[in-house]
Design a protein around this motif. Structure first.
Motif, PDB file in Angstrom:
ATOM      1  N   UNK A 153      90.284 -35.753 -29.740  1.00  0.00           N
ATOM      2  CA  UNK A 153      91.496 -35.046 -29.293  1.00  0.00           C
ATOM      3  C   UNK A 153      92.655 -36.029 -29.112  1.00  0.00           C
ATOM      4  N   UNK A 154      92.329 -37.253 -28.803  1.00  0.00           N
ATOM      5  CA  UNK A 154      93.379 -38.253 -28.589  1.00  0.00           C
ATOM      6  C   UNK A 154      93.796 -38.916 -29.911  1.00  0.00           C
ATOM      7  N   UNK A 155      92.793 -39.281 -30.738  1.00  0.00           N
ATOM      8  CA  UNK A 155      93.092 -40.088 -31.933  1.00  0.00           C
ATOM      9  C   UNK A 155      92.658 -39.442 -33.248  1.00  0.00           C
ATOM     10  N   UNK A 156      92.204 -38.198 -33.231  1.00  0.00           N
ATOM     11  CA  UNK A 156      91.849 -37.515 -34.474  1.00  0.00           C
ATOM     12  C   UNK A 156      90.394 -37.712 -34.864  1.00  0.00           C
ATOM     13  N   UNK A 157      90.099 -37.295 -36.089  1.00  0.00           N
ATOM     14  CA  UNK A 157      88.743 -37.413 -36.630  1.00  0.00           C
ATOM     15  C   UNK A 157      88.526 -38.826 -37.150  1.00  0.00           C
ATOM     16  N   UNK A 158      87.272 -39.146 -37.449  1.00  0.00           N
ATOM     17  CA  UNK A 158      86.988 -40.442 -38.081  1.00  0.00           C
ATOM     18  C   UNK A 158      87.796 -40.573 -39.375  1.00  0.00           C
ATOM     19  N   UNK A 159      87.849 -39.506 -40.163  1.00  0.00           N
ATOM     20  CA  UNK A 159      88.598 -39.582 -41.438  1.00  0.00           C
ATOM     21  C   UNK A 159      90.103 -39.790 -41.227  1.00  0.00           C
ATOM     22  N   UNK A 160      90.605 -39.346 -40.097  1.00  0.00           N
ATOM     23  CA  UNK A 160      92.043 -39.550 -39.829  1.00  0.00           C
ATOM     24  C   UNK A 160      92.335 -41.019 -39.552  1.00  0.00           C
ATOM     25  N   UNK A 161      91.291 -41.766 -39.261  1.00  0.00           N
ATOM     26  CA  UNK A 161      91.433 -43.192 -38.935  1.00  0.00           C
ATOM     27  C   UNK A 161      90.899 -44.100 -40.030  1.00  0.00           C
ATOM     28  N   UNK A 162      90.503 -43.490 -41.144  1.00  0.00           N
ATOM     29  CA  UNK A 162      89.998 -44.297 -42.262  1.00  0.00           C
ATOM     30  C   UNK A 162      91.208 -44.844 -43.034  1.00  0.00           C
ATOM     31  N   UNK A 163      91.228 -46.158 -43.183  1.00  0.00           N
ATOM     32  CA  UNK A 163      92.385 -46.808 -43.828  1.00  0.00           C
ATOM     33  C   UNK A 163      92.070 -47.113 -45.292  1.00  0.00           C
ATOM     34  N   UNK A 164      90.829 -47.495 -45.570  1.00  0.00           N
ATOM     35  CA  UNK A 164      90.427 -47.746 -46.953  1.00  0.00           C
ATOM     36  C   UNK A 164      88.909 -47.723 -47.022  1.00  0.00           C
ATOM     37  N   UNK A 240      95.303 -31.053 -22.144  1.00  0.00           N
ATOM     38  CA  UNK A 240      95.910 -32.324 -22.535  1.00  0.00           C
ATOM     39  C   UNK A 240      95.005 -33.033 -23.547  1.00  0.00           C
ATOM     40  N   UNK A 241      95.599 -33.723 -24.531  1.00  0.00           N
ATOM     41  CA  UNK A 241      94.778 -34.380 -25.564  1.00  0.00           C
ATOM     42  C   UNK A 241      94.008 -35.592 -25.024  1.00  0.00           C
ATOM     43  N   UNK A 242      94.344 -36.025 -23.810  1.00  0.00           N
ATOM     44  CA  UNK A 242      93.612 -37.139 -23.196  1.00  0.00           C
ATOM     45  C   UNK A 242      92.266 -36.712 -22.629  1.00  0.00           C
ATOM     46  N   UNK A 243      92.001 -35.418 -22.675  1.00  0.00           N
ATOM     47  CA  UNK A 243      90.754 -34.926 -22.075  1.00  0.00           C
ATOM     48  C   UNK A 243      89.977 -34.112 -23.097  1.00  0.00           C
ATOM     49  N   UNK A 244      88.668 -34.270 -23.060  1.00  0.00           N
ATOM     50  CA  UNK A 244      87.805 -33.431 -23.885  1.00  0.00           C
ATOM     51  C   UNK A 244      86.677 -32.902 -23.006  1.00  0.00           C
ATOM     52  N   UNK A 245      86.379 -31.619 -23.153  1.00  0.00           N
ATOM     53  CA  UNK A 245      85.260 -31.041 -22.404  1.00  0.00           C
ATOM     54  C   UNK A 245      84.433 -30.195 -23.374  1.00  0.00           C
ATOM     55  N   UNK A 246      83.169 -30.531 -23.497  1.00  0.00           N
ATOM     56  CA  UNK A 246      82.263 -29.735 -24.337  1.00  0.00           C
ATOM     57  C   UNK A 246      81.382 -28.900 -23.405  1.00  0.00           C
ATOM     58  N   UNK A 247      81.039 -27.692 -23.859  1.00  0.00           N
ATOM     59  CA  UNK A 247      80.163 -26.832 -23.064  1.00  0.00           C
ATOM     60  C   UNK A 247      78.786 -26.783 -23.721  1.00  0.00           C
ATOM     61  N   UNK A 248      77.751 -26.928 -22.908  1.00  0.00           N
ATOM     62  CA  UNK A 248      76.384 -26.908 -23.433  1.00  0.00           C
ATOM     63  C   UNK A 248      75.550 -25.945 -22.608  1.00  0.00           C
ATOM     64  N   UNK A 249      74.884 -25.016 -23.282  1.00  0.00           N
ATOM     65  CA  UNK A 249      73.978 -24.096 -22.589  1.00  0.00           C
ATOM     66  C   UNK A 249      72.560 -24.451 -22.998  1.00  0.00           C
ATOM     67  N   UNK A 250      71.744 -24.811 -22.023  1.00  0.00           N
ATOM     68  CA  UNK A 250      70.371 -25.244 -22.296  1.00  0.00           C
ATOM     69  C   UNK A 250      69.554 -25.233 -21.015  1.00  0.00           C
TER      70      UNK A 250
END
Ligand SMILES: Cc1cc2nc3c(=O)[nH]c(=O)nc-3n(C[C@H](O)[C@H](O)[C@H](O)COP(=O)(O)OP(=O)(O)OC[C@H]3O[C@@H](n4cnc5c(N)ncnc54)[C@H](O)[C@@H]3O)c2cc1C
Length: 462
Positions: A153-164, A240-250
């Motif tokens: 959420x802050x810096x994108x996906x791995x592919x968004x950060x792939x330079x080469x 806010x993009x500085x925060x990520x919250x995932x929900x897990x039911x288990x």
């Protein structure tokens, strides 16, 4: 099956720094084990590559001998695409070096590295790039499919950060690809999976992260699931993009901060992460607490590398695993009801339904900027069915499939390719979305004979 003579194999082996493992040899059975114990394939040979020259030799050998080819990075793909029966496996597990240039904020990562390898080297300089949530996952498969985790959420996906990337294509050539060199190939590998060749080196942009971050779990009783999930939805959709919250039911694992009476009973766990120091996100954590009456809470300051490994103990092999996944742009009340109905009827102790959160920086790109298309998706929901005994296969698969069907009318219609199972070939078009056609054209240019097809396959086409 194509048969290859002993002398030809010996000749291949002499050309390598690495090794060839054949059926019956001591390391062969270990080398054909991957994360998902449902997969039991017997390759004709496993080529343990020590570098790009070995990868080129193995690609040429498999092509010239008509051997089916598979590429193994971290061996985590649920569909078992890292292995192929009777064919040749390019095993990258010895190619795990990571070079960090702190002044340039860049890392060069070999194709078989795991997330832990990258975090270890980059965090030595207080740097990181967005990867996934389980440190033993391979950077290779994760990145080529998109790659999302706590920093997304802050810096994108791995592919968004792939330079080469340096990639060995089907004709054995090694190409350097970036936004200016072979830009079509660079576009395609950012979401098109392992279809275009073997990436020997990924170059990533790094960001200042940690070393201390804020993370942890807030756990609610299952009886409060409906109201917690509705509040969760409203909270994350304005987050806010500085925060990520995932929900897990288990069913609750025996975590020390949970009362013993809760262990083994269904719960809703909210996994909270922020790269910010805990004192800056106290308010956001307090809001979560207000979703209900938590039965346990453990959120605080910890090193980023520790957070990146915190869920590893729940995901260790060997276990049998079967996944079904949907993307959601929003969570309707009806979708929440379906999630709760099936989470109340889990088929095994370790099965779970999780909502991985996207959005933020990940959703600021156009769907056709690169192959990964799902820029509207806010949640990647995964039905993660996990059990130990083959006798439970039928029950677990049936539960996952039924839930998947019941949730489908509420979903957005796309799916993350890295969550697709072996039996989901019919969902490939859905996974590549509007970029599928262009991917087929690029595939025809770089791999016209579909040598790289043990993957979420893109058939070469006009
Ligand atoms: C426990 C667990 C947690 C996960 N968590 C996340 C998560 O948080 N975020 C997320 O985005 N995904 C996650 N995933 C999904 C993960 O992205 C995929 O399983 C991915 O395929 C794993 O890559 P790998 O290299 O480990 O797998 P492998 O099975 O080794 O490889 C999968 C495929 O990728 C290709 N490949 C791998 N390396 C290369 C390479 N160097 N060059 C060319 N092709 C290559 C090949 O086609 C190969 O068949 C998770 C998976 C597991 C099992």
């Amino acid at each position: 099956m194509t048969t290859v003579g002993v002398m030809e194999i010996e000749e291949l082996e002499r050309s390598l720094r690495g090794a060839v493992l054949l059926p019956g040899q001591p390391d062969y059975d270990d080398a054909r084990k991957i994360w998902n114990a449902m997969i039991d394939k017997r390759p004709a040979m496993i080529v343990r590559c020590a570098g790009a020259a070995d990868v080129r030799a193995a690609v040429n050998f498999s092509r010239d001998h008509g051997l089916q080819l598979a590429v193994r990075g971290g061996g985590h793909n649920i569909a078992g695409s890292a292995l192929v029966n009777d064919g040749l496996v390019i095993d990258l597990s010895m190619m795990r070096s990571v070079q960090v240039a702190p002044h340039k904020m860049r890392a060069w990562v070999e194709g078989g590295a795991t997330l832990r390898d990258v975090d270890h080297e980059a965090q030595a300089y207080g740097l990181a790039t967005p990867l996934g949530i389980n440190s033993t996952t391979g950077v290779g498969g994760l990145t080529l499919g998109g790659g999302f985790g706590w920093l997304t959420r802050k810096y994108g996906l791995a592919v968004d950060n792939l330079v080469s990337a340096d990639i060995v294509i089907a004709n054995g050539e090694r190409l350097h690809t970036d936004i200016d060199s072979h830009p079509d190939l660079f576009w395609a590998i950012r979401g098109g999976g392992g279809n275009f060749g073997v990436v020997t080196t990924f170059e990533f942009a790094l960001h200042a992260v940690g070393p201390m971050v804020t993370g942890g779990l807030m756990v609610f009783p299952f009886a409060q699931a409906r109201s917690v999930l509705r509040k969760y939805r409203d909270y994350v959709e304005a987050l806010d993009e500085n925060i990520s919250v995932w929900a897990v039911l288990r069913k609750a694992p025996p975590l020390p901060f949970l009362p013993a009476a809760v262990h083994g009973s269904e719960v809703v766990a909210l996994a909270f992460f922020s790269p910010l120091p805990s004192e800056e996100v106290n308010g956001a954590v307090a809001e979560l607490r207000g979703f209900g009456e938590p039965v346990g809470e453990h959120i605080g300051s910890m090193p980023y590398v520790a957070w990146q490994q915190i869920f590893d103990p729940l995901l260790v092999p060997p276990a049998r695993n079967y996944w079904k996944s949907h993307n959601f742009n929003t969570l309707s009340d009806a979708a929440i009801d379906v999630v709760i109905e099936y989470a109340g009827n889990l088929p095994s102790e370790q099965s779970e339904i999780f909502l991985g959160l996207l959005g933020g920086a990940a959703n600021t790109h156009a769907p056709d900027e690169m192959a990964y298309p799902h820029r509207d998706a806010l949640y990647a929901m995964n039905v993660h069915t996990r059990w130990l005994e083959p006798a439970e296969d039928a029950k677990c698969l049936a539960w996952a499939r039924e839930f998947f069907k019941a949730a489908a009318p509420h979903a957005a219609g796309g799916v993350y390719i890295n969550f697709l199972n072996e039996d989901e070939g019919d969902r490939i078009a859905e996974a590549y979305g509007p970029n599928y056609r262009r991917l087929k054209e690029i595939k025809a240019k770089y791999d016209p004979d579909n040598l790289f097809r043990s993957n979420q396959n893109i058939r070469p086409g006009p």
